[in-house]
Design a protein around this motif. Structure first.
Motif, mmCIF file in Angstrom:
data_model
loop_
_atom_site.group_PDB
_atom_site.id
_atom_site.type_symbol
_atom_site.label_atom_id
_atom_site.label_comp_id
_atom_site.label_asym_id
_atom_site.label_seq_id
_atom_site.Cartn_x
_atom_site.Cartn_y
_atom_site.Cartn_z
ATOM 1 N N GLU A 73 0.811 -1.212 0.000
ATOM 2 C CA GLU A 73 0.000 0.000 0.000
ATOM 3 C C GLU A 73 0.849 1.270 0.000
ATOM 4 O O GLU A 73 0.494 2.260 -0.658
ATOM 5 N N GLN A 74 1.968 1.270 0.684
ATOM 6 C CA GLN A 74 2.820 2.468 0.709
ATOM 7 C C GLN A 74 3.297 2.815 -0.699
ATOM 8 O O GLN A 74 3.339 3.989 -1.085
ATOM 9 N N ASP A 75 3.680 1.781 -1.472
ATOM 10 C CA ASP A 75 4.111 2.012 -2.853
ATOM 11 C C ASP A 75 2.952 2.520 -3.700
ATOM 12 O O ASP A 75 3.124 3.413 -4.545
ATOM 13 N N ARG A 76 1.768 1.963 -3.490
ATOM 14 C CA ARG A 76 0.599 2.390 -4.252
ATOM 15 C C ARG A 76 0.267 3.861 -3.955
ATOM 16 O O ARG A 76 -0.119 4.609 -4.858
ATOM 17 N N GLN A 77 0.420 4.260 -2.707
ATOM 18 C CA GLN A 77 0.195 5.654 -2.355
ATOM 19 C C GLN A 77 1.170 6.572 -3.094
ATOM 20 O O GLN A 77 0.797 7.657 -3.569
ATOM 21 N N THR A 78 2.417 6.130 -3.191
ATOM 22 C CA THR A 78 3.424 6.917 -3.910
ATOM 23 C C THR A 78 3.064 7.030 -5.383
ATOM 24 O O THR A 78 3.149 8.121 -5.974
ATOM 25 N N HIS A 81 0.191 9.472 -5.838
ATOM 26 C CA HIS A 81 0.657 10.864 -5.688
ATOM 27 C C HIS A 81 1.375 11.325 -6.945
ATOM 28 O O HIS A 81 1.138 12.449 -7.436
ATOM 29 N N ALA A 111 -5.006 3.983 -1.508
ATOM 30 C CA ALA A 111 -4.411 4.648 -2.662
ATOM 31 C C ALA A 111 -5.411 4.870 -3.787
ATOM 32 O O ALA A 111 -5.414 5.922 -4.431
ATOM 33 N N SER A 234 3.461 -9.122 1.769
ATOM 34 C CA SER A 234 2.713 -7.894 2.003
ATOM 35 C C SER A 234 1.509 -7.772 1.083
ATOM 36 O O SER A 234 0.383 -7.508 1.537
ATOM 37 N N ASP A 238 -2.540 -7.961 2.039
ATOM 38 C CA ASP A 238 -3.484 -6.892 1.710
ATOM 39 C C ASP A 238 -4.711 -7.453 0.992
ATOM 40 O O ASP A 238 -5.856 -7.076 1.286
#
Length: 280
Positions: A73-78, A81, A111, A234, A238
């Protein structure tokens, strides 16, 4: 003028590139893989989908097709953005975003929701393609292998849980139509209607394969265990979490009034048609 397609060598972007190229459109194929081969399009490698690379690719585009990869999810948020930054800077004529089945409710977060909200706030013409579940999920080795070897279709949904299944080919049909139909905006639901249950899905597989196939309701945890070797801990966790949350829902059926059938005149394939199209 050109069309810019994210994930051009992947399951969602590939069919869109092929359809546009076959129609004689100018296509820019975005990929994160420097070794990828793309036929019928200009390949652009966007390492990590950086905002700078995406802005350069989007500038002057007639249409852009975006979706977020299966990743932590952190990568998807990036990625979300960076996509929004590039859309704001380059101002392409039209953007089509596939949710890939993820929720786009700002109250839920995530995301996909951030990208949908950001596009709505951008002032750029856009449409959101909203599938429920992908038929291609059933081609994962542990699923289709069980169908072929044991006549059992295992999946983490209830036996009485109707789903408006869609294939990546159906998404491509809707996306290509939307890239041409800039008058159609907002959310467009893509999937079979009426929705079908797991046993009905198994029946379609059985008819195609010429054998009896039964549906097996497995747990999200069992599904996570099977997926981990394919996509990592990960991402598998998810996805399993999404299926756990889904267990409390009454269905995953599209709404007829926002369907591709009504808004675009595009009818998704039945399960039997999809199986025939992929040559299973």
């Amino acid at each position: 003028m050109t069309y810019v397609i994210h994930g051009a060598t992947g399951a969602q972007g590939g069919p869109v590139v092929a359809a546009l190229a076959a129609a004689g459109k100018s296509v820019t194929a975005l990929t994160r893989n420097p070794d990828a081969v793309v036929h019928g399009a200009q390949r652009v490698v966007a390492a990590g989908y950086s905002a700078v690379d995406l802005t350069d690719a989007y500038r002057g585009a007639e249409g852009v097709f975006v979706h977020l990869p299966v990743a932590p999810e952190q990568d998807r948020q990036t990625y979300a953005h960076n996509i929004l930054t590039a859309v704001g800077e380059a101002r392409p004529d039209h953007v089509v975003f596939s949710t890939s089945g993820f929720a786009v409710d700002a109250a839920i977060g995530g995301a996909a929701a951030a990208l949908a909200v950001g596009l709505a706030d951008s002032g750029v013409s856009h449409a959101v393609v909203a599938p429920e579940l992908y038929l291609e999920n059933l081609l994962m080795p542990h699923v289709i292998g069980s169908v072929r070897e044991r006549g059992v279709l295992p999946y983490p949904i209830r036996t009485d849980f109707p789903v408006s299944w869609a294939s990546h080919l159906d998404i491509a049909d809707a996306v290509v139509a939307l890239l041409d139909r800039t008058d159609v905006t907002g959310v467009i639901s893509v999937g079979q209607y009426p929705a079908i249950t797991g046993p009905e899905l198994a029946e379609a597989f059985g008819a195609r394969l010429g054998r009896n196939v039964v549906f097996d309701q497995i747990t999200p945890e069992e599904f996570r265990t099977s997926m981990t070797p394919l996509m990592g801990e990960s991402a598998a966790a998810d996805i399993a979490g999404a299926y756990q949350a889904m267990s409390a829902m009454p269905d995953r059926s599209i709404a007829p009034e926002t369907s591709a059938q009504k808004l675009l005149g595009v009818t998704p394939r039945t399960t039997s048609q999809w199986l025939a199209d992929i040559g299973l």
